[in-house]
Design an enzyme around this catalytic site. Structure first.
Site, PDB file in Angstrom:
ATOM      1  CB  SER A   9      -0.888   0.012   1.250  1.00 17.73           C
ATOM      2  OG  SER A   9      -1.527   1.266   1.401  1.00 17.73           O
TER       3      SER A   9
ATOM      4  CE1 TYR B 165      -4.208  -2.607   5.740  1.00 24.28           C
ATOM      5  CE2 TYR B 165      -3.231  -0.598   4.862  1.00 24.28           C
ATOM      6  CZ  TYR B 165      -3.881  -1.805   4.666  1.00 24.28           C
ATOM      7  OH  TYR B 165      -4.188  -2.200   3.392  1.00 24.28           O
TER       8      TYR B 165
END
Length: 261
Positions: A136, A146
């Site tokens: 990501s 995350y």
């Protein structure tokens, strides 16, 4: 005939990878937790593209299931591994949900390492293959847990790519930004404060990632706007990256990638 194994292959970006590979004539091994959905997606892809689709129900938070998928990779017929499975992780490091954080580590940290290692050993011996890890753009920030896990996925990819130099095995990390998937539609979150132009199409993300892997790129960022953002983040000093991360975190409370386990 090529064979692609995709984790989290029944929804989101994973399903887009499955459809793109099936359109290209590749047989598939789809890995996910929901057996019923696996069977339904397999039937859809076979009917649409005439490819063979094997289903493997596995919870990648479970190490026994991780081993089951790794054993499937060691069978030797998989040419393309897509480590895509993942989920939203909003719990803070301090005073957060340790069980959820551990599960996230297993799915988005340990499982990609174990599966990539199993696939790489076979592919190196054969002299060809692709390993694609869905990370990501948040890997370049310091927003939350995350981001930390996706930073690990990015680093893992680059280390493995270095190890496999001149072996015929291509390793690529995909760094999408906010991507429209049912992940966000189901949760009803992650949209407020995010401008429309920042959202990506999951099918486009998969198509660009596969093209970049084919071209030998170690890092794939599937849009010009996120390429620019990534370049800026990589040039900024760490203190500035942390400041930007605080600002991003204040505007959107969910991760910037829509894959599900």
């Amino acid at each position: 005939m090529r064979v692609g194994l995709i984790t989290g292959g029944t929804s989101g970006i994973g399903l887009s990878f499955a459809r793109a590979l099936a359109r290209d004539g590749a047989d598939l091994v789809l890995v996910a937790r929901d057996k019923g959905r696996l069977v339904a997606v397999a039937a859809e892809l076979t009917a649409a593209h005439g490819v063979r689709v094997e289903v493997l129900d596995a919870d990648l938070a479970d190490r026994a299931d991780q081993a089951k998928v790794a054993d499937r990779l060691r069978a030797g017929d998989v040419d393309i591994l897509v480590n895509n499975a993942g989920f939203s992780l909003k719990t803070p490091l301090v005073g957060g949900d340790d069980d959820l954080a551990d599960r996230a580590y297993e799915v988005m940290g340990r499982a990609p390492r174990v599966l990539a290692g199993a696939a790489a050993a076979v592919m190196r011996e054969r002299g060809e293959g692709w390993i694609i890890n869905v990370a990501s753009v948040s890997a370049l920030t310091r927003q939350d847990s995350y981001s930390a896990l996706k930073a690990y996925a990015l680093a893992l990819t680059e280390v493995l790519a270095l190890e496999l130099t001149n072996t015929g095995v291509q390793v690529t990390a995909v760094l999408p930004g906010w991507t429209r998937t049912e992940f966000h539609a189901r949760g009803g979150s992650g949209r407020k404060g995010v401008p429309r132009f920042l959202w990506l199409d999951a099918d486009r993300v998969a198509e660009v990632a596969l093209a970049d892997a084919r071209a030998g790129h170690v890092i794939s960022i599937p849009s010009k706007r996120y390429k620019v953002a990534a370049a800026i983040l990589q040039l900024l000093p760490n203190a500035a990256v942390r400041a930007v991360s605080r600002r991003i975190k204040g505007k959107a409370k969910t991760p910037v990638e829509g894959a599900t386990p």
